[in-house]
Motif scaffolding. Structure first.
Motif, PDB file in Angstrom:
ATOM      1  N   TRP A  67      20.101  -0.206  72.338  1.00 46.69           N
ATOM      2  CA  TRP A  67      18.852  -0.420  71.596  1.00 46.69           C
ATOM      3  C   TRP A  67      18.773  -1.785  70.908  1.00 46.69           C
ATOM      4  N   PRO A  68      19.793  -2.246  70.180  1.00 48.78           N
ATOM      5  CA  PRO A  68      19.660  -3.536  69.496  1.00 48.78           C
ATOM      6  C   PRO A  68      19.331  -4.693  70.454  1.00 48.78           C
ATOM      7  N   VAL A  69      19.935  -4.704  71.622  1.00 43.52           N
ATOM      8  CA  VAL A  69      19.655  -5.755  72.602  1.00 43.52           C
ATOM      9  C   VAL A  69      18.218  -5.610  73.112  1.00 43.52           C
ATOM     10  N   PHE A  70      17.828  -4.390  73.469  1.00 47.21           N
ATOM     11  CA  PHE A  70      16.471  -4.129  73.950  1.00 47.21           C
ATOM     12  C   PHE A  70      15.445  -4.493  72.884  1.00 47.21           C
ATOM     13  N   ASN A  71      15.721  -4.139  71.653  1.00 47.83           N
ATOM     14  CA  ASN A  71      14.792  -4.351  70.549  1.00 47.83           C
ATOM     15  C   ASN A  71      14.541  -5.834  70.267  1.00 47.83           C
ATOM     16  N   GLU A  72      15.467  -6.704  70.617  1.00 49.70           N
ATOM     17  CA  GLU A  72      15.306  -8.137  70.401  1.00 49.70           C
ATOM     18  C   GLU A  72      14.392  -8.792  71.437  1.00 49.70           C
ATOM     19  N   ILE A  73      14.113  -8.109  72.540  1.00 45.14           N
ATOM     20  CA  ILE A  73      13.300  -8.669  73.617  1.00 45.14           C
ATOM     21  C   ILE A  73      11.821  -8.444  73.300  1.00 45.14           C
ATOM     22  N   PRO A  74      11.013  -9.498  73.283  1.00 47.15           N
ATOM     23  CA  PRO A  74       9.574  -9.313  73.048  1.00 47.15           C
ATOM     24  C   PRO A  74       8.949  -8.562  74.234  1.00 47.15           C
ATOM     25  N   ILE A  75       8.296  -7.450  73.926  1.00 40.35           N
ATOM     26  CA  ILE A  75       7.676  -6.615  74.968  1.00 40.35           C
ATOM     27  C   ILE A  75       6.310  -6.164  74.461  1.00 40.35           C
ATOM     28  N   PRO A  76       5.255  -6.361  75.254  1.00 38.16           N
ATOM     29  CA  PRO A  76       3.926  -5.892  74.838  1.00 38.16           C
ATOM     30  C   PRO A  76       3.896  -4.370  74.682  1.00 38.16           C
ATOM     31  N   LEU A  77       3.083  -3.890  73.747  1.00 35.18           N
ATOM     32  CA  LEU A  77       2.975  -2.448  73.515  1.00 35.18           C
ATOM     33  C   LEU A  77       2.570  -1.691  74.771  1.00 35.18           C
ATOM     34  N   ALA A  78       1.659  -2.264  75.555  1.00 36.03           N
ATOM     35  CA  ALA A  78       1.237  -1.600  76.783  1.00 36.03           C
ATOM     36  C   ALA A  78       2.415  -1.407  77.736  1.00 36.03           C
ATOM     37  N   ALA A  79       3.318  -2.381  77.757  1.00 36.08           N
ATOM     38  CA  ALA A  79       4.496  -2.275  78.617  1.00 36.08           C
ATOM     39  C   ALA A  79       5.428  -1.165  78.126  1.00 36.08           C
ATOM     40  N   LEU A  80       5.545  -1.003  76.809  1.00 34.28           N
ATOM     41  CA  LEU A  80       6.363   0.103  76.279  1.00 34.28           C
ATOM     42  C   LEU A  80       5.782   1.447  76.672  1.00 34.28           C
ATOM     43  N   GLY A  81       4.451   1.549  76.627  1.00 32.89           N
ATOM     44  CA  GLY A  81       3.803   2.789  77.052  1.00 32.89           C
ATOM     45  C   GLY A  81       4.084   3.086  78.515  1.00 32.89           C
ATOM     46  N   GLU A  82       4.032   2.056  79.343  1.00 34.52           N
ATOM     47  CA  GLU A  82       4.318   2.236  80.773  1.00 34.52           C
ATOM     48  C   GLU A  82       5.776   2.615  80.992  1.00 34.52           C
ATOM     49  N   LEU A  83       6.682   1.975  80.260  1.00 29.22           N
ATOM     50  CA  LEU A  83       8.096   2.332  80.351  1.00 29.22           C
ATOM     51  C   LEU A  83       8.289   3.798  80.005  1.00 29.22           C
ATOM     52  N   PHE A  84       7.649   4.259  78.938  1.00 31.61           N
ATOM     53  CA  PHE A  84       7.760   5.655  78.514  1.00 31.61           C
ATOM     54  C   PHE A  84       7.229   6.594  79.598  1.00 31.61           C
ATOM     55  N   ARG A  85       6.075   6.258  80.195  1.00 32.38           N
ATOM     56  CA  ARG A  85       5.511   7.093  81.267  1.00 32.38           C
ATOM     57  C   ARG A  85       6.436   7.147  82.475  1.00 32.38           C
ATOM     58  N   ARG A  86       7.027   6.016  82.826  1.00 37.30           N
ATOM     59  CA  ARG A  86       7.940   5.992  83.982  1.00 37.30           C
ATOM     60  C   ARG A  86       9.194   6.811  83.703  1.00 37.30           C
ATOM     61  N   TRP A  87       9.667   6.760  82.463  1.00 34.78           N
ATOM     62  CA  TRP A  87      10.842   7.548  82.074  1.00 34.78           C
ATOM     63  C   TRP A  87      10.510   9.034  82.191  1.00 34.78           C
ATOM     64  N   GLN A  88       9.326   9.417  81.727  1.00 34.28           N
ATOM     65  CA  GLN A  88       8.881  10.805  81.849  1.00 34.28           C
ATOM     66  C   GLN A  88       8.799  11.210  83.313  1.00 34.28           C
TER      67      GLN A  88
END
Length: 104
Positions: A67-88
Protein backbone atom coordinates in the motif's frame (compact mmCIF):
# COMPACT_ATOMS: atom_id res chain seq x y z
CA UNK A 1 -27.36 -41.75 10.21
CA UNK A 2 -24.07 -39.97 10.77
CA UNK A 3 -23.68 -36.37 9.71
CA UNK A 4 -20.31 -34.88 9.09
CA UNK A 5 -19.66 -31.34 10.20
CA UNK A 6 -19.02 -28.79 7.48
CA UNK A 7 -15.29 -28.07 7.55
CA UNK A 8 -14.88 -24.38 6.74
CA UNK A 9 -11.07 -24.71 6.70
CA UNK A 10 -11.29 -27.22 3.85
CA UNK A 11 -13.72 -24.97 1.96
CA UNK A 12 -11.37 -21.98 2.29
CA UNK A 13 -8.42 -23.98 0.96
CA UNK A 14 -10.43 -25.34 -1.98
CA UNK A 15 -11.98 -21.96 -2.82
CA UNK A 16 -8.66 -20.10 -3.12
CA UNK A 17 -8.45 -18.16 -6.34
CA UNK A 18 -5.55 -16.73 -8.27
CA UNK A 19 -4.32 -13.37 -7.00
CA UNK A 20 -5.36 -10.26 -8.92
CA UNK A 21 -2.36 -8.64 -10.59
CA UNK A 22 -2.16 -5.20 -12.15
CA UNK A 23 0.46 -2.68 -13.17
CA UNK A 24 0.63 1.08 -12.71
CA UNK A 25 3.58 3.39 -13.35
CA UNK A 26 5.58 0.39 -14.52
CA UNK A 27 5.16 -1.46 -11.21
CA UNK A 28 3.47 -4.80 -10.71
CA UNK A 29 1.06 -5.11 -7.79
CA UNK A 30 -0.77 -8.15 -6.51
CA UNK A 31 -3.85 -8.52 -4.32
CA UNK A 32 -5.68 -11.61 -3.17
CA UNK A 33 -9.03 -12.27 -4.78
CA UNK A 34 -11.40 -9.79 -3.12
CA UNK A 35 -13.39 -12.52 -1.37
CA UNK A 36 -10.26 -13.66 0.43
CA UNK A 37 -9.94 -10.50 2.52
CA UNK A 38 -10.38 -11.13 6.22
CA UNK A 39 -13.86 -10.55 7.64
CA UNK A 40 -12.44 -7.86 9.95
CA UNK A 41 -12.64 -5.39 7.04
CA UNK A 42 -16.44 -5.56 7.29
CA UNK A 43 -16.40 -3.41 10.42
CA UNK A 44 -14.83 -0.49 8.58
CA UNK A 45 -16.65 -0.40 5.22
CA UNK A 46 -20.14 -0.37 3.79
CA UNK A 47 -20.04 -3.41 1.52
CA UNK A 48 -23.55 -2.84 0.14
CA UNK A 49 -22.82 0.68 -1.12
CA UNK A 50 -19.10 1.43 -0.83
CA UNK A 51 -18.01 5.06 -0.73
CA UNK A 52 -14.73 6.32 -2.15
CA UNK A 53 -13.26 5.97 1.37
CA UNK A 54 -14.57 2.37 1.59
CA UNK A 55 -12.95 1.53 -1.75
CA UNK A 56 -9.68 2.98 -0.51
CA UNK A 57 -9.95 0.91 2.68
CA UNK A 58 -10.59 -2.26 0.68
CA UNK A 59 -7.72 -1.58 -1.72
CA UNK A 60 -5.44 -0.86 1.24
CA UNK A 61 -6.43 -4.17 2.82
CA UNK A 62 -5.87 -5.98 -0.47
CA UNK A 63 -2.48 -4.42 -1.15
CA UNK A 64 -1.23 -4.93 2.40
CA UNK A 65 2.47 -4.08 2.68
CA UNK A 66 2.50 -2.76 -0.91
CA UNK A 67 0.00 0.00 0.00
CA UNK A 68 2.61 2.69 0.85
CA UNK A 69 4.28 2.30 -2.56
CA UNK A 70 0.91 2.24 -4.37
CA UNK A 71 -0.34 5.22 -2.38
CA UNK A 72 2.61 7.38 -3.51
CA UNK A 73 1.68 6.95 -7.20
CA UNK A 74 -0.63 9.69 -8.55
CA UNK A 75 -3.76 7.94 -9.87
CA UNK A 76 -6.99 9.59 -11.06
CA UNK A 77 -10.10 8.72 -9.04
CA UNK A 78 -11.78 7.27 -12.12
CA UNK A 79 -8.85 4.88 -12.52
CA UNK A 80 -9.23 3.74 -8.89
CA UNK A 81 -12.89 3.01 -9.56
CA UNK A 82 -11.95 0.96 -12.61
CA UNK A 83 -9.28 -0.90 -10.63
CA UNK A 84 -11.88 -1.73 -7.98
CA UNK A 85 -14.36 -2.98 -10.62
CA UNK A 86 -11.70 -5.16 -12.25
CA UNK A 87 -10.74 -6.60 -8.86
CA UNK A 88 -14.40 -7.43 -8.24
CA UNK A 89 -14.74 -9.00 -11.69
CA UNK A 90 -11.63 -11.10 -11.04
CA UNK A 91 -13.35 -12.55 -8.00
CA UNK A 92 -16.56 -13.18 -9.89
CA UNK A 93 -18.62 -12.08 -6.89
CA UNK A 94 -19.08 -8.34 -6.45
CA UNK A 95 -18.16 -6.47 -3.30
CA UNK A 96 -20.99 -4.00 -2.96
CA UNK A 97 -22.98 -2.74 -5.88
CA UNK A 98 -21.35 -2.84 -9.27
CA UNK A 99 -22.04 -0.23 -11.90
CA UNK A 100 -25.24 -0.66 -13.90
CA UNK A 101 -25.04 -2.45 -17.21
CA UNK A 102 -25.52 -0.51 -20.42
CA UNK A 103 -28.97 -2.02 -21.01
CA UNK A 104 -30.43 -1.27 -17.58
Amino acid sequence: MTTTAFDLDVWVKEARREPFRFTVSGRLFEMPAAGELDKSVLTSVNIDNPSARDIETLLKAGLGEAWPVFNEIPIPLAALGELFRRWQAHEGVPLGESSASADS
